[in-house]
Write a protein that holds these residues in place. Structure first.
Motif, PDB file in Angstrom:
ATOM      1  N   LYS A   1     -26.735   4.992   7.939  1.00 44.20           N
ATOM      2  CA  LYS A   1     -26.213   5.986   8.877  1.00 44.20           C
ATOM      3  C   LYS A   1     -26.708   7.401   8.577  1.00 44.20           C
ATOM      4  N   GLY A   2     -27.167   7.624   7.340  1.00 40.94           N
ATOM      5  CA  GLY A   2     -27.595   8.961   6.948  1.00 40.94           C
ATOM      6  C   GLY A   2     -26.445   9.894   6.660  1.00 40.94           C
ATOM      7  N   VAL A   3     -25.257   9.322   6.441  1.00 39.62           N
ATOM      8  CA  VAL A   3     -24.082  10.120   6.136  1.00 39.62           C
ATOM      9  C   VAL A   3     -23.107   9.259   5.349  1.00 39.62           C
ATOM     10  N   SER A   4     -22.469   9.867   4.353  1.00 36.60           N
ATOM     11  CA  SER A   4     -21.446   9.168   3.577  1.00 36.60           C
ATOM     12  C   SER A   4     -20.085   9.590   4.111  1.00 36.60           C
ATOM     13  N   ALA A   5     -19.376   8.643   4.686  1.00 34.04           N
ATOM     14  CA  ALA A   5     -18.163   8.992   5.421  1.00 34.04           C
ATOM     15  C   ALA A   5     -16.898   8.548   4.696  1.00 34.04           C
ATOM     16  N   MET A   6     -15.813   9.193   5.068  1.00 31.84           N
ATOM     17  CA  MET A   6     -14.469   8.835   4.602  1.00 31.84           C
ATOM     18  C   MET A   6     -13.547   8.928   5.803  1.00 31.84           C
ATOM     19  N   VAL A   7     -12.430   8.258   5.717  1.00 27.47           N
ATOM     20  CA  VAL A   7     -11.461   8.289   6.813  1.00 27.47           C
ATOM     21  C   VAL A   7     -10.509   9.457   6.592  1.00 27.47           C
ATOM     22  N   GLY A   8     -10.426  10.334   7.560  1.00 29.46           N
ATOM     23  CA  GLY A   8      -9.600  11.529   7.427  1.00 29.46           C
ATOM     24  C   GLY A   8     -10.108  12.404   6.301  1.00 29.46           C
ATOM     25  N   ASP A   9      -9.181  12.841   5.443  1.00 32.22           N
ATOM     26  CA  ASP A   9      -9.590  13.687   4.317  1.00 32.22           C
ATOM     27  C   ASP A   9      -9.912  12.876   3.065  1.00 32.22           C
ATOM     28  N   GLY A  10      -9.894  11.548   3.182  1.00 37.64           N
ATOM     29  CA  GLY A  10     -10.243  10.704   2.038  1.00 37.64           C
ATOM     30  C   GLY A  10      -9.235  10.764   0.914  1.00 37.64           C
ATOM     31  N   SER A  11      -7.988  11.091   1.231  1.00 36.56           N
ATOM     32  CA  SER A  11      -6.975  11.189   0.176  1.00 36.56           C
ATOM     33  C   SER A  11      -6.369   9.838  -0.190  1.00 36.56           C
ATOM     34  N   ASN A  12      -6.740   8.791   0.541  1.00 34.90           N
ATOM     35  CA  ASN A  12      -6.317   7.449   0.141  1.00 34.90           C
ATOM     36  C   ASN A  12      -7.029   7.050  -1.139  1.00 34.90           C
ATOM     37  N   HIS A  13      -6.479   6.089  -1.863  1.00 33.65           N
ATOM     38  CA  HIS A  13      -6.971   5.751  -3.199  1.00 33.65           C
ATOM     39  C   HIS A  13      -7.449   4.305  -3.294  1.00 33.65           C
ATOM     40  N   TRP A  14      -8.379   4.099  -4.209  1.00 37.19           N
ATOM     41  CA  TRP A  14      -8.799   2.760  -4.607  1.00 37.19           C
ATOM     42  C   TRP A  14      -8.577   2.595  -6.109  1.00 37.19           C
ATOM     43  N   ALA A  15      -7.862   1.548  -6.494  1.00 35.88           N
ATOM     44  CA  ALA A  15      -7.841   1.154  -7.900  1.00 35.88           C
ATOM     45  C   ALA A  15      -9.178   0.479  -8.218  1.00 35.88           C
ATOM     46  N   ALA A  16      -9.566   0.497  -9.495  1.00 36.49           N
ATOM     47  CA  ALA A  16     -10.867  -0.040  -9.868  1.00 36.49           C
ATOM     48  C   ALA A  16     -10.853  -0.504 -11.319  1.00 36.49           C
ATOM     49  N   VAL A  17     -11.818  -1.352 -11.665  1.00 34.92           N
ATOM     50  CA  VAL A  17     -11.987  -1.792 -13.049  1.00 34.92           C
ATOM     51  C   VAL A  17     -13.441  -2.194 -13.253  1.00 34.92           C
ATOM     52  N   HIS A  18     -13.954  -1.962 -14.455  1.00 34.00           N
ATOM     53  CA  HIS A  18     -15.298  -2.427 -14.795  1.00 34.00           C
ATOM     54  C   HIS A  18     -15.250  -3.930 -15.021  1.00 34.00           C
ATOM     55  N   ARG A  19     -16.274  -4.628 -14.573  1.00 34.84           N
ATOM     56  CA  ARG A  19     -16.229  -6.100 -14.642  1.00 34.84           C
ATOM     57  C   ARG A  19     -16.167  -6.611 -16.077  1.00 34.84           C
TER      58      ARG A  19
ATOM     59  N   PRO B   1       0.822  -1.209   0.000  1.00 35.72           N
ATOM     60  CA  PRO B   1       0.000   0.000   0.000  1.00 35.72           C
ATOM     61  C   PRO B   1       0.862   1.267   0.000  1.00 35.72           C
ATOM     62  N   GLY B   2       0.250   2.363  -0.462  1.00 35.58           N
ATOM     63  CA  GLY B   2       0.905   3.652  -0.368  1.00 35.58           C
ATOM     64  C   GLY B   2       1.690   4.072  -1.588  1.00 35.58           C
TER      65      GLY B   2
ATOM     66  N   ASP C   1      -4.936   2.465   1.031  1.00 33.00           N
ATOM     67  CA  ASP C   1      -4.462   3.243  -0.117  1.00 33.00           C
ATOM     68  C   ASP C   1      -3.884   2.241  -1.102  1.00 33.00           C
ATOM     69  N   MET C   2      -4.658   1.914  -2.127  1.00 33.49           N
ATOM     70  CA  MET C   2      -4.286   0.842  -3.040  1.00 33.49           C
ATOM     71  C   MET C   2      -4.344   1.347  -4.473  1.00 33.49           C
ATOM     72  N   ARG C   3      -3.182   1.737  -4.985  1.00 38.47           N
ATOM     73  CA  ARG C   3      -3.066   2.203  -6.364  1.00 38.47           C
ATOM     74  C   ARG C   3      -2.260   1.200  -7.171  1.00 38.47           C
ATOM     75  N   ALA C   4      -2.557   1.087  -8.449  1.00 42.08           N
ATOM     76  CA  ALA C   4      -1.841   0.108  -9.269  1.00 42.08           C
ATOM     77  C   ALA C   4      -1.893   0.496 -10.739  1.00 42.08           C
ATOM     78  N   SER C   5      -0.883   0.051 -11.449  1.00 41.75           N
ATOM     79  CA  SER C   5      -0.764   0.279 -12.889  1.00 41.75           C
ATOM     80  C   SER C   5      -1.026  -1.030 -13.639  1.00 41.75           C
TER      81      SER C   5
END
Length: 298
Positions: free
Chosen positions: A179-197, A115-116, A264-268
């Motif tokens: 919960k009635g709220v959409s939350a993030m941890v800290g400032d939400g600057s961590n990342h998620w890699a993603a792909v369409h199925r 991570p990171g 924090d999971m980024r990838a190429s």
């Protein structure tokens, strides 16, 4: 090619099944329930009864195939160690009958890079990665390349998205709705890699058809979406406020999802694109969320 597919009726596996059939391959899908049997028949695939713990059934399915795509996994988040052990045994069983045949064997993994930073296909599995329970499976798969199996590992990111998604994104949406709220941890600057199925499904096909033995492949569309963008899009979709949760309070707010909200999971996928000519063609994560289907309720 006659392809034995485990997890053939799952969210990603069903797309792989359709992709292979559309390309002219035969698909034999592993089915552990009557519902799976019917889904496979409806898709035009053959049925092989069994499950991930029935190793003899896995051996028979692999022996009768020209190639194997392994997507099944026991997603027990209360005991991922046991899930990883079951996965390893299944891979070893299939590997036994494929040894010396040169047949393709594509095994699903998670992003096991550290991570990171931006992980690459050249990065070996990292024991500190969030998907460490799959580390032994990845090592065992790549070792099969030394035993006459055209084995490759296909790593999937934290979000494989699209209509029908049952993964982390809809879990966070349900949590925000409750919960009635959409939350993030800290400032939400961590990342998620993603792909369409559907892009991931095409990569599975290309890997079966042409991946060199012993490679790691990355199914990455978005290299890293800031989590605050995910939280903000969920907030707009549900018409609820967006809030920051302190890291030490993440578990209290999210429960077991807290550790995933903070990764924090980024990838190429540069090497994968070079090897197989694969290019993502479908919607990225945020546009897919903005399309609205994630927020429909029954």
């Amino acid at each position: 090619m006659r392809v034995f597919v485990t997890g053939a009726t799952g969210f990603v596996g069903s797309a792989v099944t359709r992709e292979l059939l559309h390309a002219g391959h035969e698909v034999v899908g592993l089915a552990r329930s009557d519902r799976s049997v019917e889904a496979l028949k409806a898709a035009g695939a053959e049925v092989h009864r069994g499950d991930l713990t029935d190793l003899d059934s896995l051996r028979r399915g692999a022996e009768a195939a020209d190639g194997v795509a392994h997507l099944a996994f026991i997603h027990d988040f209360t005991n991922l160690t046991a899930s990883g052990e079951a996965d390893l045994k299944a891979i070893e069983a299939v590997g036994e009958v494929l040894e010396g045949t040169g047949k393709p064997f594509v095994v699903t993994s998670g992003l096991l890079t550290a991570p990171g930073r931006v992980g690459t296909e050249e990065d070996p599995a990292d024991p500190g990665s969030p998907g460490h329970h799959r580390l032994a499976s990845e090592v065992a798969t790549l070792a099969l390349a030394e035993r006459g199996v055209s084995a490759s590992v296909l790593r999937l990111p934290p979000s494989v998205h699209g209509e029908g998604d049952l993964g982390f994104v809809p879990m966070f949406i349900d949590h925000a709705r409750d919960k009635g709220v959409s939350a993030m941890v800290g400032d939400g600057s961590n990342h998620w890699a993603a792909v369409h199925r559907l892009d991931a499904a095409r990569l599975f096909r290309l890997a079966l058809e042409a991946a060199p033995a012993g490679v790691r492949l990355h199914a990455i569309g978005d290299e890293g979406v800031p989590f605050h963008e995910i939280a903000e899009t969920i907030g707009r979709g549900l018409d609820v406020p967006v809030a920051s949760v302190a890291p030490e309070e993440a578990t209290d707010h999210f429960g077991w999802l807290g550790r995933f909200a903070a990764i924090d999971m980024r990838a190429s996928a540069a090497r994968t694109r070079e090897l197989l000519g694969w290019r993502p063609e479908h919607a990225a994560l945020i546009p897919d969320l903005e399309a609205g289907h994630y927020f429909k309720t029954a």
